[in-house]
Design a protein around this motif. Structure first.
Motif, mmCIF file in Angstrom:
data_model
loop_
_atom_site.group_PDB
_atom_site.id
_atom_site.type_symbol
_atom_site.label_atom_id
_atom_site.label_comp_id
_atom_site.label_asym_id
_atom_site.label_seq_id
_atom_site.Cartn_x
_atom_site.Cartn_y
_atom_site.Cartn_z
ATOM 1 N N PRO A 1 -17.206 18.593 -3.502
ATOM 2 C CA PRO A 1 -15.902 18.852 -2.884
ATOM 3 C C PRO A 1 -15.906 18.717 -1.364
ATOM 4 O O PRO A 1 -14.895 18.348 -0.767
ATOM 5 C CB PRO A 1 -15.602 20.308 -3.299
ATOM 6 C CG PRO A 1 -16.408 20.531 -4.529
ATOM 7 C CD PRO A 1 -17.661 19.728 -4.320
ATOM 8 N N SER A 2 -17.032 19.003 -0.728
ATOM 9 C CA SER A 2 -17.072 18.925 0.732
ATOM 10 C C SER A 2 -16.881 17.506 1.227
ATOM 11 O O SER A 2 -16.497 17.285 2.374
ATOM 12 C CB SER A 2 -18.391 19.497 1.263
ATOM 13 O OG SER A 2 -19.497 18.764 0.769
ATOM 14 N N PHE A 3 -17.128 16.524 0.361
ATOM 15 C CA PHE A 3 -16.911 15.128 0.727
ATOM 16 C C PHE A 3 -15.568 14.609 0.221
ATOM 17 O O PHE A 3 -14.960 13.743 0.848
ATOM 18 C CB PHE A 3 -18.025 14.237 0.153
ATOM 19 C CG PHE A 3 -19.387 14.533 0.696
ATOM 20 C CD1 PHE A 3 -19.587 14.837 2.029
ATOM 21 C CD2 PHE A 3 -20.487 14.527 -0.143
ATOM 22 C CE1 PHE A 3 -20.845 15.116 2.529
ATOM 23 C CE2 PHE A 3 -21.764 14.799 0.343
ATOM 24 C CZ PHE A 3 -21.933 15.096 1.679
ATOM 25 N N GLU A 4 -15.120 15.096 -0.932
ATOM 26 C CA GLU A 4 -13.999 14.473 -1.630
ATOM 27 C C GLU A 4 -12.697 15.273 -1.578
ATOM 28 O O GLU A 4 -11.642 14.747 -1.912
ATOM 29 C CB GLU A 4 -14.374 14.255 -3.111
ATOM 30 C CG GLU A 4 -15.649 13.437 -3.323
ATOM 31 C CD GLU A 4 -15.529 12.004 -2.844
ATOM 32 O OE1 GLU A 4 -14.386 11.525 -2.705
ATOM 33 O OE2 GLU A 4 -16.561 11.374 -2.598
ATOM 34 N N ILE A 5 -12.741 16.547 -1.178
ATOM 35 C CA ILE A 5 -11.547 17.385 -1.165
ATOM 36 C C ILE A 5 -11.151 17.677 0.280
ATOM 37 O O ILE A 5 -12.004 17.984 1.120
ATOM 38 C CB ILE A 5 -11.781 18.713 -1.915
ATOM 39 C CG1 ILE A 5 -12.339 18.445 -3.323
ATOM 40 C CG2 ILE A 5 -10.487 19.513 -1.998
ATOM 41 C CD1 ILE A 5 -11.414 17.667 -4.222
ATOM 42 N N ASN B 1 -5.788 11.146 -3.758
ATOM 43 C CA ASN B 1 -5.915 10.829 -2.333
ATOM 44 C C ASN B 1 -5.418 12.004 -1.486
ATOM 45 O O ASN B 1 -4.959 13.021 -2.007
ATOM 46 C CB ASN B 1 -5.175 9.536 -1.986
ATOM 47 C CG ASN B 1 -3.690 9.616 -2.297
ATOM 48 O OD1 ASN B 1 -3.077 10.670 -2.156
ATOM 49 N ND2 ASN B 1 -3.103 8.497 -2.711
ATOM 50 N N LYS B 2 -5.463 11.845 -0.171
ATOM 51 C CA LYS B 2 -5.134 12.953 0.727
ATOM 52 C C LYS B 2 -3.698 13.443 0.526
ATOM 53 O O LYS B 2 -3.447 14.652 0.457
ATOM 54 C CB LYS B 2 -5.334 12.521 2.182
ATOM 55 C CG LYS B 2 -5.098 13.640 3.195
ATOM 56 C CD LYS B 2 -5.312 13.137 4.608
ATOM 57 C CE LYS B 2 -5.205 14.292 5.598
ATOM 58 N NZ LYS B 2 -3.897 14.965 5.559
ATOM 59 N N SER B 3 -2.736 12.528 0.442
ATOM 60 C CA SER B 3 -1.342 12.945 0.309
ATOM 61 C C SER B 3 -1.103 13.658 -1.018
ATOM 62 O O SER B 3 -0.326 14.616 -1.085
ATOM 63 C CB SER B 3 -0.409 11.732 0.435
ATOM 64 O OG SER B 3 -0.653 10.804 -0.613
ATOM 65 N N GLN B 4 -1.781 13.204 -2.065
ATOM 66 C CA GLN B 4 -1.637 13.865 -3.364
ATOM 67 C C GLN B 4 -2.239 15.271 -3.330
ATOM 68 O O GLN B 4 -1.669 16.216 -3.881
ATOM 69 C CB GLN B 4 -2.295 13.021 -4.455
ATOM 70 C CG GLN B 4 -1.536 11.734 -4.770
ATOM 71 C CD GLN B 4 -2.324 10.806 -5.665
ATOM 72 O OE1 GLN B 4 -3.540 10.626 -5.492
ATOM 73 N NE2 GLN B 4 -1.656 10.199 -6.633
ATOM 74 N N GLN B 5 -3.396 15.407 -2.687
ATOM 75 C CA GLN B 5 -4.007 16.737 -2.559
ATOM 76 C C GLN B 5 -3.140 17.653 -1.693
ATOM 77 O O GLN B 5 -2.973 18.839 -1.996
ATOM 78 C CB GLN B 5 -5.414 16.614 -1.967
ATOM 79 C CG GLN B 5 -6.421 15.954 -2.895
ATOM 80 C CD GLN B 5 -7.818 15.905 -2.300
ATOM 81 O OE1 GLN B 5 -8.191 16.751 -1.494
ATOM 82 N NE2 GLN B 5 -8.594 14.915 -2.696
#
Length: 465
Positions: free
Chosen positions: A157-161, A131-135
């Motif tokens: 990646p443009s959608f998920e990262i 998730n965002k905080s983990q990334q």
């Protein structure tokens, strides 16, 4: 047909530099290459002079993301980068790991740098599942050089990262392996006596090798897994020690082996997009191909049926109103018959929709009307269009001066307006010169001519003021 030994078709000089044989390891793991020369595929990024090849040869480390389907060598590339550069290699799986594991990996990387100045490559498999905080937890450590981040993703990646993580990495797109590249993997595995199947005296015809390669559908790991299973089931021949991978063996191994199709993943949306565009582009053959590709990959036929209903309105509309009913009938047939019996009805609908005249006039009208509804608030219904259900409503002039169309010449009240006054000139629907909409357009043009000539116009046109 005479059986030939596949390993004799095109001999490869030398052995693959796989890792030492470990009991219980699958063939794909044993055959993992450690040298760039043994890596198969991805010539678009690993060919002579390509940036990733130079990074591997010169041990130039930078943070990156490998994006591609399963079994194309994402983990292998990360391992080769670590080995060529002498970096410490740490690995996490986003499926199994959390922030605690990330902190532990960062602490280890910091310790390695403090003790002997050694860089650490942190490889994160399935990074798109974080998730965002983990990334975000990786960002400061990439910035200060504590670690070199390498992520692997099967999703775009443009959608998920996160954008912050994307801006600190370089994305490399890895492609499915070609049939020739998969055949090369099969050939190496059959020849390699140290880590492959070379010591088992296996025989495999060119035709059956090609069947294995096609069944793997671009996945190198999968082709080696299939080959290993086939080797275990191979039939011993009269010649001492020789084992044959024949048609019967392959039939068992390839049973239920579908194409690459990840429901909800990139492949899913790419294929439904291709189907939609083929229908819109009036290509029945391509539309049928993508339909069968999706069904072959395990797509729910009801999902395809629902999408066809959407296409019937979005891309065909009133150019051929029968398309909507045909799409609904195909949906009904699938629900009643299931697969595979109902799939022919689905194919019939796909072909009809692709061949039908096209119009997006209804779709555009819907969008424009929705924009006006959103932008103009709750405009009041004009008094003449309100229903006078009570005496009080009549006293308030509800329905007054309403013109009953059936009482007018030709059943049309020329000059009447059915919009709020602020939208009196609004037009949303512009039929095209295709199919039935050509007739609809002619009729609407005629009715608008009557409106312009009428002396009973409800509102003065704003365009004439």
């Amino acid at each position: 047909m005479e059986q030939t030994t596949f390993t004799e078709i095109d001999s490869i000089a030398g052995k693959t530099a796989g890792s030492p044989l470990t009991a219980g390891q699958p063939l794909a793991a044993r055959m993992r290459p450690r040298r760039l020369e043994d890596y198969v595929g991805q010539s678009h990024i690993l060919g002579p002079g390509k940036p990733l090849r130079e990074a591997l040869k010169q041990a130039q480390l930078h943070s990156m993301i490998f994006w591609g389907p399963p079994g194309v060598g994402k983990t292998t590339l990360a391992l080769m980068l670590a080995e060529n550069s002498g970096a410490h290699f740490e690995s996490l799986s986003a499926v199994l790991s959390g922030v605690k594991d990330i902190r532990a990996a960062v602490d280890k990387a910091r310790l390695m740098r403090q003790q002997d100045g050694r860089a650490t490559i942190l490889f994160v498999d399935e990074v798109h599942r974080f998730n965002k905080s983990q990334q975000d937890a990786f960002l400061p450590h990439i910035e200060n050089g504590t670690l070199v981040f390498i992520g692997a993703s099967t999703e775009n990646p443009s959608f998920e990262i996160n954008n912050a993580l994307l801006s600190r990495t370089r994305v490399y797109v890895l492609k499915p392996l070609t049939e020739a590249e998969l055949l090369q993997l099969i050939q190496r595995a059959l020849m390699d006596e140290a880590t492959g199947l070379g010591g088992r005296k296996l025989m495999l015809s060119e035709e059956n090798a090609a069947l294995l390669a096609r069944a793997a559908d671009g996945d190198g790991r999968r082709v080696l897994n299939l080959l290993e299973l086939a080797a275990d089931l191979a039939v011993e021949q009269e010649d001492e020690g020789v084992r044959l991978i024949d048609d019967t063996v392959l039939e068992q191994v390839l049973q239920g082996s579908g194409r690459r199709f990840d429901k909800g993943g990139d492949s899913f949306y790419e294929q439904i997009s291709a189907l939609h565009k083929a229908v819109r582009g009036s290509s029945p053959d391509a539309a049928l191909y993508w339909t069968l590709r999706m069904l072959d990959g395990g797509c729910d036929p009801l999902y395809i049926a629902r999408r066809l209903v959407r296409m019937a309105s979005e891309d065909i509309g009133n150019a051929d109103p029968r398309c909507l009913q045909i799409a609904l009938s195909a949906w009904d047939a699938i629900e009643r018959l299931g697969s595979p019996e109902g799939e022919l009805s689905l194919a019939q609908a796909v072909i009809y929709l692709a061949c039908a005249p096209k119009s997006n006039a209804v779709y555009l009208a819907f969008q424009q009307a929705a924009t006006d509804v959103n932008n103009n608030g709750s405009l009041e219904v004009p008094l003449h269009l309100r229903n006078a259900a009570t005496q009080m409503m009549k006293n308030m002039q509800y329905g007054e001066e309403y013109r009953y169309a059936h009482d007018e010449a030709g059943g049309y009240a020329a000059g009447e307006n059915y919009f709020p006054e602020a939208l009196a000139d609004a037009r949303y629907y512009f039929p095209v010169n295709q199919g039935l909409e050509q007739k609809i357009r002619e009729k609407l043009d005629y009715l608008r001519t009557l409106d312009q000539k009428s002396a009973k116009k409800r509102y003065t046109s704003r365009l004439q003021e």
